[in-house]
Each structure stands twice: as structure tokens, then as C-alpha cells.
Design a protein around this motif. Sequence first.
Motif, PDB file in Angstrom:
ATOM      1  N   PRO A  61      32.254  31.668  58.912  1.00 13.08           N
ATOM      2  CA  PRO A  61      31.852  31.922  57.525  1.00 13.08           C
ATOM      3  C   PRO A  61      32.004  33.405  57.202  1.00 13.08           C
ATOM      4  O   PRO A  61      31.751  34.262  58.043  1.00 13.08           O
ATOM      5  CB  PRO A  61      30.380  31.509  57.508  1.00 13.08           C
ATOM      6  N   MET A  62      32.457  33.700  56.005  1.00 11.73           N
ATOM      7  CA  MET A  62      32.543  35.089  55.553  1.00 11.73           C
ATOM      8  C   MET A  62      32.221  35.134  54.065  1.00 11.73           C
ATOM      9  O   MET A  62      32.542  34.193  53.327  1.00 11.73           O
ATOM     10  CB  MET A  62      33.956  35.649  55.758  1.00 11.73           C
ATOM     11  N   PRO A  63      31.573  36.205  53.602  1.00  6.15           N
ATOM     12  CA  PRO A  63      31.408  36.366  52.150  1.00  6.15           C
ATOM     13  C   PRO A  63      32.767  36.542  51.502  1.00  6.15           C
ATOM     14  O   PRO A  63      33.654  37.188  52.069  1.00  6.15           O
ATOM     15  CB  PRO A  63      30.559  37.639  52.039  1.00  6.15           C
ATOM     16  N   MET A  64      32.960  35.947  50.329  1.00  7.58           N
ATOM     17  CA  MET A  64      34.250  35.975  49.668  1.00  7.58           C
ATOM     18  C   MET A  64      34.191  36.770  48.366  1.00  7.58           C
ATOM     19  O   MET A  64      33.319  36.546  47.532  1.00  7.58           O
ATOM     20  CB  MET A  64      34.713  34.538  49.348  1.00  7.58           C
ATOM     21  N   ASP A  65      35.122  37.693  48.191  1.00  8.88           N
ATOM     22  CA  ASP A  65      35.332  38.348  46.904  1.00  8.88           C
ATOM     23  C   ASP A  65      36.520  37.669  46.242  1.00  8.88           C
ATOM     24  O   ASP A  65      37.634  37.677  46.775  1.00  8.88           O
ATOM     25  CB  ASP A  65      35.635  39.834  47.091  1.00  8.88           C
ATOM     26  N   ILE A  66      36.288  37.070  45.066  1.00  8.58           N
ATOM     27  CA  ILE A  66      37.331  36.310  44.375  1.00  8.58           C
ATOM     28  C   ILE A  66      37.754  37.061  43.119  1.00  8.58           C
ATOM     29  O   ILE A  66      36.914  37.427  42.297  1.00  8.58           O
ATOM     30  CB  ILE A  66      36.833  34.903  43.979  1.00  8.58           C
ATOM     31  N   LEU A  67      39.053  37.289  42.966  1.00  9.64           N
ATOM     32  CA  LEU A  67      39.595  37.941  41.777  1.00  9.64           C
ATOM     33  C   LEU A  67      40.385  36.920  40.965  1.00  9.64           C
ATOM     34  O   LEU A  67      41.314  36.290  41.483  1.00  9.64           O
ATOM     35  CB  LEU A  67      40.508  39.113  42.170  1.00  9.64           C
ATOM     36  N   VAL A  68      39.998  36.735  39.711  1.00 10.48           N
ATOM     37  CA  VAL A  68      40.702  35.828  38.802  1.00 10.48           C
ATOM     38  C   VAL A  68      41.486  36.658  37.803  1.00 10.48           C
ATOM     39  O   VAL A  68      40.914  37.516  37.118  1.00 10.48           O
ATOM     40  CB  VAL A  68      39.712  34.903  38.060  1.00 10.48           C
ATOM     41  N   GLU A  69      42.783  36.421  37.733  1.00  7.04           N
ATOM     42  CA  GLU A  69      43.637  37.127  36.776  1.00  7.04           C
ATOM     43  C   GLU A  69      44.123  36.155  35.718  1.00  7.04           C
ATOM     44  O   GLU A  69      44.725  35.124  36.028  1.00  7.04           O
ATOM     45  CB  GLU A  69      44.820  37.779  37.487  1.00  7.04           C
ATOM     46  N   TYR A  70      43.867  36.476  34.451  1.00  8.64           N
ATOM     47  CA  TYR A  70      44.224  35.588  33.347  1.00  8.64           C
ATOM     48  C   TYR A  70      45.627  35.891  32.842  1.00  8.64           C
ATOM     49  O   TYR A  70      46.199  36.945  33.117  1.00  8.64           O
ATOM     50  CB  TYR A  70      43.200  35.746  32.215  1.00  8.64           C
ATOM     51  N   ASN A  71      46.182  34.923  32.078  1.00 12.68           N
ATOM     52  CA  ASN A  71      47.554  35.053  31.620  1.00 12.68           C
ATOM     53  C   ASN A  71      47.785  36.313  30.797  1.00 12.68           C
ATOM     54  O   ASN A  71      48.869  36.917  30.828  1.00 12.68           O
ATOM     55  CB  ASN A  71      47.959  33.824  30.791  1.00 12.68           C
ATOM     56  N   GLU A  72      46.767  36.715  30.027  1.00 12.17           N
ATOM     57  CA  GLU A  72      46.942  37.896  29.178  1.00 12.17           C
ATOM     58  C   GLU A  72      46.810  39.208  29.962  1.00 12.17           C
ATOM     59  O   GLU A  72      46.930  40.289  29.394  1.00 12.17           O
ATOM     60  CB  GLU A  72      45.937  37.874  28.017  1.00 12.17           C
ATOM     61  N   GLY A  73      46.513  39.103  31.267  1.00 15.72           N
ATOM     62  CA  GLY A  73      46.491  40.279  32.110  1.00 15.72           C
ATOM     63  C   GLY A  73      45.126  40.796  32.468  1.00 15.72           C
ATOM     64  O   GLY A  73      45.001  41.683  33.311  1.00 15.72           O
ATOM     65  N   THR A  74      44.061  40.258  31.865  1.00 14.93           N
ATOM     66  CA  THR A  74      42.709  40.695  32.222  1.00 14.93           C
ATOM     67  C   THR A  74      42.298  40.098  33.556  1.00 14.93           C
ATOM     68  O   THR A  74      42.848  39.077  33.990  1.00 14.93           O
ATOM     69  CB  THR A  74      41.681  40.297  31.147  1.00 14.93           C
ATOM     70  N   GLN A  75      41.339  40.741  34.190  1.00 13.05           N
ATOM     71  CA  GLN A  75      40.868  40.305  35.497  1.00 13.05           C
ATOM     72  C   GLN A  75      39.342  40.193  35.505  1.00 13.05           C
ATOM     73  O   GLN A  75      38.655  40.880  34.780  1.00 13.05           O
ATOM     74  CB  GLN A  75      41.307  41.290  36.590  1.00 13.05           C
ATOM     75  N   GLU A  76      38.859  39.304  36.373  1.00 16.67           N
ATOM     76  CA  GLU A  76      37.412  39.091  36.476  1.00 16.67           C
ATOM     77  C   GLU A  76      37.055  38.811  37.925  1.00 16.67           C
ATOM     78  O   GLU A  76      37.760  38.077  38.594  1.00 16.67           O
ATOM     79  CB  GLU A  76      36.995  37.918  35.598  1.00 16.67           C
TER      80      GLU A  76
END
Length: 242
Positions: A227-242
Motif C-alpha cells: 500500500p502507498m499513499p497516492m497523489d492523483i493529477l487530473v488534467e482536463y481537455n481545456e488544459g486545467t489540472q486538479e
Amino acid sequence: VQLMDFYNKTIGKYPYDQYSVIQGGDGGMEYSMCTLVLGEGTLDGLVNSVISHEMAHSWFQHVLASNESKHPWMDEVGASFLENLGINEISETKSKNPFSGAYKSYMDLANSGLEEPLSTHGDRFGYNKVYSTCSYYKGELFWTQLIYLIGEENTMKTLKRYYEDFKFKHPTPNDLKRTAERVSGANLDWYLTEWTQTTNKIDFGIKDVSENNNSTTVTLERIGRIPMPMDILVEYNEGTQE
């Protein structure tokens, strides 16, 4: 000189006033207060591939003096970690990830079916290449993943405190783990066990992506056993990230 200064600053002062690089031997081999190197090749090549690593052994092995037969990864991991940090520090072009080669070597081994635990005695590995990849590269990732788990600042504090507390005292893997725990306040018993005493893998994937009206649900799954803590990056079509 640049490497010696960087190592002194990063881990702690080397206790002797002299260090020599001597032409001789058949490649590179560390000894107390000196390194033997093969006298062929360019200066840059010798520094980057041999001297940087063997010199780092002066801290990890010749001062800390862990048992490199019972725990071969403990000194090789420190030397390799310092080596890659040092070479990146003195290079004109900095790498975003100076440990990428270690990750590739480890993943090749992990997918080979030949991997053995880091806790294997140095003389008991089935294949020499498995010994080398485990001790040098998987061992090095013990430190790089500490950066991920407890942060870079705490990891570098751990490096200095480990050296200061255990120089000339023959530390064990548990001493290294406890030092990281004292610095960070984290419980790392699971990490030492999983990474050094098993061949379990860190492997996560995307299990499902489903849409419902104007929302999207992404379901992750843990494929490997660690098990490891996960950092998830979501990149949207318009180029923004979350």
C-alpha cells in the motif's frame, strides 16, 4: 573537490583530512580514505561512473560500517543515492529525476520473475545480476520513496541524523528505519518490512471510468500488495489540472 564538499554538506563531515583517488585495480573499488580506479577513459567518465560512487562509500560503509554481507543494500543504497544527488548537483544540466535509471533497472528486475528480497544474505542470491540490481537500485529507491512518504526535507534530515547517530556503530536496517521515524513522526515499520523483506510490488491502476450526467467517476485499484499513499493529477481537455 566539488563532490567531497557536496557530500560533507549533505550527510555530514568526513572525519579524515585526506582522500585519494589512485590509478590501479580493474574498475573502481572503495577503501578507507581512497578509491582505486582503472586509469582508462575520460575524466568526466571516471568521475560520473566510478569516483562519485566509490567516494560516497566513505560515508556509507567506511564510517557507518553496516554489515555488507548480511545487509549489502545498506551501504550500496547510500552510496548510489549520494552519487546520483552529487552528479546532478555538479552537472551543468540538471535532471528532473536523477534516479530514473535506478527506477528502470528495478522495474526490469521486478518484471523478470527473478527478484529476491533485499534481506537476502549477500552470498545467497541466485544470480549475481539480481544481487547487483537489488542492492544498488532497489536499495536506492528505499531513499527516493522516503522522499515521497515523509517529504524531501525530512528525508535529508534523516540522512544527516542517521550518519551522526550511527557513525562507527555498525547500524542495522531497523536503526535506519527508526531514525526516519524519529525525524518524521511517521510509522514506517510496514515500509521497511515490505520493501526489504518481501518481493511485493507497488502497483496501482485505473479500474474504471464512468460518466453520470455531467460528472465522471474514476475508480482506482491496488494491483500490487504494497500500500502507498497516492497523489492523483487530473488534467482536463481545456488544459486545467486538479
